[in-house]
Design a protein around this motif. Structure first.
Motif, PDB file in Angstrom:
ATOM      1  N   GLN A   1       0.819  -1.217   0.000  1.00 51.17           N
ATOM      2  CA  GLN A   1       0.000   0.000   0.000  1.00 51.17           C
ATOM      3  C   GLN A   1       0.854   1.268   0.000  1.00 51.17           C
ATOM      4  OE1 GLN A   1      -3.444  -0.305   2.872  1.00 51.17           O
ATOM      5  NE2 GLN A   1      -2.411  -2.207   3.416  1.00 51.17           N
ATOM      6  N   ALA A   2       2.152   1.106  -0.220  1.00 49.73           N
ATOM      7  CA  ALA A   2       3.075   2.237  -0.099  1.00 49.73           C
ATOM      8  C   ALA A   2       2.713   3.390  -1.024  1.00 49.73           C
ATOM      9  CB  ALA A   2       4.499   1.779  -0.371  1.00 49.73           C
ATOM     10  N   TYR A   3       2.185   3.102  -2.209  1.00 55.61           N
ATOM     11  CA  TYR A   3       1.889   4.162  -3.178  1.00 55.61           C
ATOM     12  C   TYR A   3       0.392   4.358  -3.393  1.00 55.61           C
ATOM     13  CZ  TYR A   3       6.832   4.210  -3.683  1.00 55.61           C
ATOM     14  OH  TYR A   3       8.173   4.311  -3.396  1.00 55.61           O
ATOM     15  N   GLU A   4      -0.385   3.919  -2.403  1.00 53.33           N
ATOM     16  CA  GLU A   4      -1.785   4.304  -2.343  1.00 53.33           C
ATOM     17  C   GLU A   4      -1.855   5.655  -1.633  1.00 53.33           C
ATOM     18  OE1 GLU A   4      -4.189   2.612  -3.850  1.00 53.33           O
ATOM     19  OE2 GLU A   4      -2.710   1.122  -4.471  1.00 53.33           O
ATOM     20  N   ASP A   5      -2.831   6.466  -1.997  1.00 50.72           N
ATOM     21  CA  ASP A   5      -2.943   7.788  -1.385  1.00 50.72           C
ATOM     22  C   ASP A   5      -3.691   7.672  -0.057  1.00 50.72           C
ATOM     23  OD1 ASP A   5      -2.629  10.502  -1.081  1.00 50.72           O
ATOM     24  OD2 ASP A   5      -4.453  10.992  -2.200  1.00 50.72           O
ATOM     25  N   MET A   6      -3.000   7.119   0.936  1.00 54.48           N
ATOM     26  CA  MET A   6      -3.619   6.917   2.241  1.00 54.48           C
ATOM     27  C   MET A   6      -2.566   7.024   3.338  1.00 54.48           C
ATOM     28  SD  MET A   6      -4.117   2.755   2.426  1.00 54.48           S
ATOM     29  CE  MET A   6      -5.324   2.733   1.113  1.00 54.48           C
ATOM     30  N   ALA A   7      -3.039   7.409   4.532  1.00 57.21           N
ATOM     31  CA  ALA A   7      -2.181   7.381   5.716  1.00 57.21           C
ATOM     32  C   ALA A   7      -2.055   5.944   6.191  1.00 57.21           C
ATOM     33  CB  ALA A   7      -2.784   8.255   6.807  1.00 57.21           C
ATOM     34  N   LEU A   8      -0.898   5.620   6.781  1.00 57.57           N
ATOM     35  CA  LEU A   8      -0.658   4.266   7.259  1.00 57.57           C
ATOM     36  C   LEU A   8      -0.032   4.328   8.645  1.00 57.57           C
ATOM     37  CD1 LEU A   8       0.864   2.797   3.966  1.00 57.57           C
ATOM     38  CD2 LEU A   8      -1.380   2.240   4.920  1.00 57.57           C
ATOM     39  N   PRO A   9      -0.318   3.341   9.507  1.00 60.42           N
ATOM     40  CA  PRO A   9       0.233   3.359  10.866  1.00 60.42           C
ATOM     41  C   PRO A   9       1.732   3.099  10.873  1.00 60.42           C
ATOM     42  CG  PRO A   9      -0.969   1.323  10.474  1.00 60.42           C
ATOM     43  CD  PRO A   9      -1.221   2.187   9.280  1.00 60.42           C
ATOM     44  N   ILE A  10       2.437   3.784  11.788  1.00 60.91           N
ATOM     45  CA  ILE A  10       3.886   3.584  11.930  1.00 60.91           C
ATOM     46  C   ILE A  10       4.254   3.248  13.367  1.00 60.91           C
ATOM     47  CG2 ILE A  10       4.512   5.031   9.973  1.00 60.91           C
ATOM     48  CD1 ILE A  10       5.145   7.277  12.014  1.00 60.91           C
ATOM     49  N   GLY A  11       3.239   3.078  14.236  1.00 63.65           N
ATOM     50  CA  GLY A  11       3.495   2.747  15.628  1.00 63.65           C
ATOM     51  C   GLY A  11       3.323   3.939  16.551  1.00 63.65           C
ATOM     52  N   MET A  12       3.141   3.640  17.856  1.00 62.57           N
ATOM     53  CA  MET A  12       2.994   4.654  18.898  1.00 62.57           C
ATOM     54  C   MET A  12       1.841   5.613  18.615  1.00 62.57           C
ATOM     55  SD  MET A  12       6.954   5.416  19.992  1.00 62.57           S
ATOM     56  CE  MET A  12       6.413   5.918  21.633  1.00 62.57           C
ATOM     57  N   GLY A  13       0.800   5.101  17.972  1.00 64.65           N
ATOM     58  CA  GLY A  13      -0.374   5.905  17.686  1.00 64.65           C
ATOM     59  C   GLY A  13      -0.178   6.933  16.603  1.00 64.65           C
ATOM     60  N   GLN A  14       0.921   6.845  15.866  1.00 62.74           N
ATOM     61  CA  GLN A  14       1.236   7.822  14.828  1.00 62.74           C
ATOM     62  C   GLN A  14       1.043   7.201  13.445  1.00 62.74           C
ATOM     63  OE1 GLN A  14       2.209  11.047  16.059  1.00 62.74           O
ATOM     64  NE2 GLN A  14       1.521   9.946  17.882  1.00 62.74           N
ATOM     65  N   THR A  15       0.953   8.058  12.437  1.00 62.42           N
ATOM     66  CA  THR A  15       0.792   7.590  11.060  1.00 62.42           C
ATOM     67  C   THR A  15       1.754   8.336  10.140  1.00 62.42           C
ATOM     68  OG1 THR A  15      -0.940   9.216  10.564  1.00 62.42           O
ATOM     69  CG2 THR A  15      -1.659   7.056  11.385  1.00 62.42           C
ATOM     70  N   ILE A  16       2.029   7.723   9.003  1.00 62.78           N
ATOM     71  CA  ILE A  16       2.677   8.427   7.908  1.00 62.78           C
ATOM     72  C   ILE A  16       1.565   9.081   7.099  1.00 62.78           C
ATOM     73  CG2 ILE A  16       2.704   6.303   6.510  1.00 62.78           C
ATOM     74  CD1 ILE A  16       5.194   7.332   5.111  1.00 62.78           C
ATOM     75  N   SER A  17       1.685  10.358   6.835  1.00 67.55           N
ATOM     76  CA  SER A  17       0.623  11.086   6.140  1.00 67.55           C
ATOM     77  C   SER A  17       0.423  10.547   4.725  1.00 67.55           C
ATOM     78  CB  SER A  17       0.964  12.583   6.064  1.00 67.55           C
ATOM     79  OG  SER A  17       0.976  13.163   7.337  1.00 67.55           O
ATOM     80  N   GLN A  18      -0.792  10.728   4.213  1.00 66.00           N
ATOM     81  CA  GLN A  18      -1.035  10.315   2.839  1.00 66.00           C
ATOM     82  C   GLN A  18      -0.213  11.183   1.903  1.00 66.00           C
ATOM     83  OE1 GLN A  18      -5.372  11.774   3.193  1.00 66.00           O
ATOM     84  NE2 GLN A  18      -4.992  11.809   0.982  1.00 66.00           N
ATOM     85  N   PRO A  19       0.235  10.641   0.781  1.00 66.37           N
ATOM     86  CA  PRO A  19       1.099  11.382  -0.143  1.00 66.37           C
ATOM     87  C   PRO A  19       0.512  12.722  -0.583  1.00 66.37           C
ATOM     88  CG  PRO A  19       1.139   9.066  -0.690  1.00 66.37           C
ATOM     89  CD  PRO A  19       0.091   9.220   0.368  1.00 66.37           C
ATOM     90  N   MET A  20      -0.801  12.799  -0.741  1.00 68.05           N
ATOM     91  CA  MET A  20      -1.413  14.058  -1.163  1.00 68.05           C
ATOM     92  C   MET A  20      -1.170  15.152  -0.129  1.00 68.05           C
ATOM     93  SD  MET A  20      -3.060  15.634  -3.524  1.00 68.05           S
ATOM     94  CE  MET A  20      -3.757  14.284  -4.492  1.00 68.05           C
ATOM     95  N   VAL A  21      -1.269  14.815   1.150  1.00 69.33           N
ATOM     96  CA  VAL A  21      -1.037  15.795   2.211  1.00 69.33           C
ATOM     97  C   VAL A  21       0.427  16.224   2.216  1.00 69.33           C
ATOM     98  CG1 VAL A  21      -1.017  16.144   4.707  1.00 69.33           C
ATOM     99  CG2 VAL A  21      -2.963  15.001   3.626  1.00 69.33           C
ATOM    100  N   VAL A  22       1.335  15.263   2.089  1.00 67.74           N
ATOM    101  CA  VAL A  22       2.764  15.579   2.034  1.00 67.74           C
ATOM    102  C   VAL A  22       3.053  16.511   0.860  1.00 67.74           C
ATOM    103  CG1 VAL A  22       5.070  14.617   1.655  1.00 67.74           C
ATOM    104  CG2 VAL A  22       3.467  13.466   3.203  1.00 67.74           C
ATOM    105  N   ALA A  23       2.497  16.186  -0.291  1.00 66.07           N
ATOM    106  CA  ALA A  23       2.738  16.993  -1.493  1.00 66.07           C
ATOM    107  C   ALA A  23       2.168  18.396  -1.349  1.00 66.07           C
ATOM    108  CB  ALA A  23       2.135  16.297  -2.718  1.00 66.07           C
ATOM    109  N   ARG A  24       0.950  18.515  -0.843  1.00 67.15           N
ATOM    110  CA  ARG A  24       0.317  19.826  -0.733  1.00 67.15           C
ATOM    111  C   ARG A  24       1.024  20.710   0.289  1.00 67.15           C
ATOM    112  NH1 ARG A  24      -6.165  19.582  -0.572  1.00 67.15           N
ATOM    113  NH2 ARG A  24      -5.865  21.761  -1.208  1.00 67.15           N
ATOM    114  N   MET A  25       1.405  20.113   1.424  1.00 69.88           N
ATOM    115  CA  MET A  25       2.077  20.916   2.446  1.00 69.88           C
ATOM    116  C   MET A  25       3.475  21.326   1.968  1.00 69.88           C
ATOM    117  SD  MET A  25       0.785  19.240   6.046  1.00 69.88           S
ATOM    118  CE  MET A  25       1.389  20.620   7.023  1.00 69.88           C
ATOM    119  N   THR A  26       4.156  20.420   1.280  1.00 73.13           N
ATOM    120  CA  THR A  26       5.481  20.747   0.759  1.00 73.13           C
ATOM    121  C   THR A  26       5.388  21.839  -0.301  1.00 73.13           C
ATOM    122  OG1 THR A  26       6.194  18.462   1.174  1.00 73.13           O
ATOM    123  CG2 THR A  26       7.572  19.787  -0.277  1.00 73.13           C
TER     124      THR A  26
END
Length: 222
Positions: free
Chosen positions: A44-69
Motif C-alpha cells: 500500500q506504499a503508493y496508495e494515497d492513504m495514511a498508514l500506521p507507523i506505531g505509537m499511535g502515529q501515522t505516515i501522512s497520505q502522499p497528497m497531504v505531504v505533497a500539498r504541504m510541501t
C-alpha cells in the motif's frame, strides 16, 4: 515493476489534484515511501492513504505531504525546520528540496528509526533531535521555512516557532483541535507581524508539548 507502476499512478493522481510544482513531484518520485512504513503495508506504499507507523502515529497520505510541501515553497537556499519527524518520510522529501533540514520528534523511539532510514538512503543534509517541537530549535534559528506535521489547537501558532521564523519566511501548520475543524494555515513573517492564509481542511494528530528524556542527533554534512 509493480511498485514502480503504482508510484507512477500516484504521481499522476497528484498532478491531476493540483500539485504543479515539478520540484515537489520530483522529490516524491525519488523518495521510496516503502522504506518508511512497516513491511506489512508495503503493498500500500503508493496508495494515497495514511498508514500506521506505531505509537499511535501515522505516515501522512502522499497528497497531504505533497500539498504541504508545495505550500512551503522550499528552495535549495533555505534552512528548514520540521516539527514532527514521524516516520521520516516528509523529512526525506524536504531534504531533496532544501539546503539543510532540522527535524524534531517527541517520540525518541520513532526518531531513532527515522534516523536509521535516512542514513540508509544516504540523506546527508538533515539534523534530528528528540525534543519538544513546540519550543522549536532556538540554537539553529532563524529558519526560512518551518513545517509542522501535527495540529496546534490554539488560535495563534506557537510563539516560539514564529519567533524563530526569518523575516519573509513561511510557516505551514495545521490549526484546530478535535472540537474545531482543522485547517492548514500558512503564515508569512513580515517586519510588522504575521500574514495569515487559510489553505484547506485536514486531519492531523495533535501537537503536544513535553518529551521523553534523552536526545538523538543525526550529524549533518557541512
Amino acid at each position: 515493476m509493480i511498485m514502480e507502476a503504482r508510484k507512477i499512478r500516484l504521481l499522476m493522481t497528484l498532478r491531476r489534484s493540483g500539485i504543479t510544482d515539478t520540484q515537489v513531484l520530483g522529490a516524491i518520485e525519488r523518495v521510496p515511501r516503502e522504506v518508511f512504513i512497516p513491511a506489512t503495508f508495503h503493498d500500500q506504499a503508493y496508495e494515497d492513504m495514511a498508514l500506521p507507523i506505531g505509537m499511535g502515529q501515522t505516515i501522512s497520505q502522499p497528497m497531504v505531504v505533497a500539498r504541504m510541501t508545495q505550500a512551503l515553497e522550499v528552495t535549495d537556499r533555505h534552512k528548514v525546520l520540521e516539527i514532527g519527524t514521524g516516520s521520516g518520510y516528509q523529512a526525506a522529501v524536504l531534504a531533496k528540496l532544501c539546503r539543510r533540514l532540522y527535524t524534531i520528534e517527541r517520540h525518541k523511539e520513532l526518531l531513532d528509526i527515522a534516523v536509521e532510514r535516512l542514513e540508509t538512503l544516504r540523506v546527508r543534509n538533515v539534523t534530528a533531535l528528540a525534543g519538544d517541537g513546540t519550543k522549536g530549535w532556538p540554537e539553529q534559528a532563524p529558519f526560512e521555512r518551518i513545517l509542522v506535521t501535527a495540529a496546534h489547537g490554539g488560535d495563534e501558532p506557537p510563539k516560539a516557532l514564529t519567533d524563530q521564523l526569518a523575516v519573509g519566511g513561511l510557516l505551514v501548520i495545521p490549526m484546530g483541535d478535535e472540537k474545531r475543524k482543522q485547517r492548514v494555515v500558512r503564515y508569512r513573517r513580515m517586519d510588522d507581524g504575521l500574514e495569515r492564509e487559510d489553505l484547506w481542511p485536514v486531519r492531523f494528530v495533535p501537537l503536544l508539548p513535553d518529551t521523553q528524556d534523552g536526545a538523538q542527533r543525526m550529524k549533518a554534512s557541512s
